[in-house]
Design an enzyme around this catalytic site. Sequence first.
Site, PDB file in Angstrom:
ATOM      1  N   ASP A 132       2.173 -36.984 -26.630  1.00  0.00           N
ATOM      2  CA  ASP A 132       2.981 -36.834 -24.837  1.00  0.00           C
ATOM      3  C   ASP A 132       3.418 -35.349 -24.907  1.00  0.00           C
ATOM      4  O   ASP A 132       3.771 -34.392 -25.897  1.00  0.00           O
ATOM      5  CB  ASP A 132       3.560 -37.424 -24.522  1.00  0.00           C
ATOM      6  CG  ASP A 132       2.875 -37.570 -22.311  1.00  0.00           C
ATOM      7  OD1 ASP A 132       3.161 -36.724 -22.140  1.00  0.00           O
ATOM      8  OD2 ASP A 132       3.290 -38.912 -22.359  1.00  0.00           O
ATOM      9  N   ASP A 157      -1.408 -37.433 -14.972  1.00  0.00           N
ATOM     10  CA  ASP A 157      -2.064 -38.186 -14.895  1.00  0.00           C
ATOM     11  C   ASP A 157      -2.651 -39.178 -13.887  1.00  0.00           C
ATOM     12  O   ASP A 157      -2.786 -38.941 -12.651  1.00  0.00           O
ATOM     13  CB  ASP A 157      -0.474 -39.287 -14.988  1.00  0.00           C
ATOM     14  CG  ASP A 157      -0.045 -39.139 -16.742  1.00  0.00           C
ATOM     15  OD1 ASP A 157      -0.392 -38.812 -17.067  1.00  0.00           O
ATOM     16  OD2 ASP A 157       0.768 -40.263 -16.654  1.00  0.00           O
TER      17      ASP A 157
END
Length: 396
Positions: A161, A216
């Site tokens: 991430d 996302d």
Amino acid sequence: MVLLGFFLRIITLVLSLTLTQLVDGFQSRMLMSNGLALTPQMGWNSWNHFQCNINETLIKQTADAMVSSGLSAKGYKYINIDDCWGELKRDSQGNMVAKASTFPSGIKALSDYVHSKGLKLGIYSDAGTLTCSKTMPGSLGYEEQDAKTFAEWGIDYLKYDNCENKGISPKERYPKMSKALINSGRSIFFSMCEWGQDDPATWAGDIGNSWRTTGDIQDNWNSMTSIADLNDRWASYARPGSWNDPDMLEVGNGGMTKEEYRSHFSIWALAKAPLLIGCDLRSMNKDTFELLSNKEVIAVNQDKLGIQGKKIKKEGDLEVWAGPLSKKRVAVILWNRGSLPANITARWAEIGLDSSATVNARDLWAHSTHSGVKKQLSALVEPHACKMYTLTRSKA
Ligand SMILES: *[C@@H]1O[C@H](CO)[C@@H](O)[C@H](O)[C@H]1NC(C)=O
Ligand SMILES: *[C@@H]1O[C@H](CO)[C@@H](O)[C@H](O)[C@H]1NC(C)=O
């Protein structure tokens, strides 16, 4: 004669060496150096349904359900733990440690369990000082050490991430972990999650097995459709070894209708996106299973030609997406993004077929074949629904 035979042998040797080099060169250009991801990754990830509410029992039960439901037999192999699996503090040697309250047996025991089921275990870290939940450390500055830890634990996949990154360019941070994984002594899939901010499609082909192209996904129609469009811009960069990643599936999480989820799954499959299930596999209903287990749709995603299908026509809310498959076949989706039923048509020239071609059109959701189709394919498509086909040229 003897001399001639000698020369012929030399020529043959030189030719075969050159061919071998050509083939090697071709493959190293085509493949990430870890040799993984010949087709897009398939599996499950904890985030979309559970966020931080995870523990070793859930991961084991998910592995059990992946096998007992029959989904692993369809190709879903990775069980991926997302954020929140670790303690905030590293140990006295600077190693990451599993969170004692939720993963008391440790990650090695979990990977042994997952491997015993014939599956692979994935884990999560972050190219920053903390992960996005801020409840555990990131791997920035610890790339080699963390990659070794993951390898010792038997990890097969890393999602990496982008939070708390100190403003350092991803072009600096991501190659470090890519190299560390290659040096780790274990074959570990590298899933880059820098949210598409620095157009990773243009520079990450030799660094990651996949890269996120967007922020996302959310479990709703607007999010899913906009992400499909954003991801589509990078279609030409996808190839065996390294894929565009429009984020994990929401199928089965309840925020969309069955037809919307069917569209979501069909478009992800055609776009050669990772098929990472994001629902609770332990309580999946029949509709969810029917969508996720469609072998014919999965076969489009896993086709060995590895070319990402894309949007080739848009007339208002009516779209045609298509792409080539191996054996000169073509995959086509007729997608109605509007709110009224509509007739959608794909003409042969638009989808890369000769106008004279006669095809058998296999409907991948109805599991039926229309043979002898000429010039174009049309269907009446319900709102937010799609039809998906594989077209095979019929022998003259
Ligand atoms: C493990 O996580 C699941 C999913 O969030 C939860 O339902 C369950 O209660 C948790 N189990 C333990 C022992 O904490
Ligand atoms: C859909 O449109 C095509 C092309 O105009 C036409 O040939 C076909 O008959 C129509 N189909 C339906 C179900 O209306």
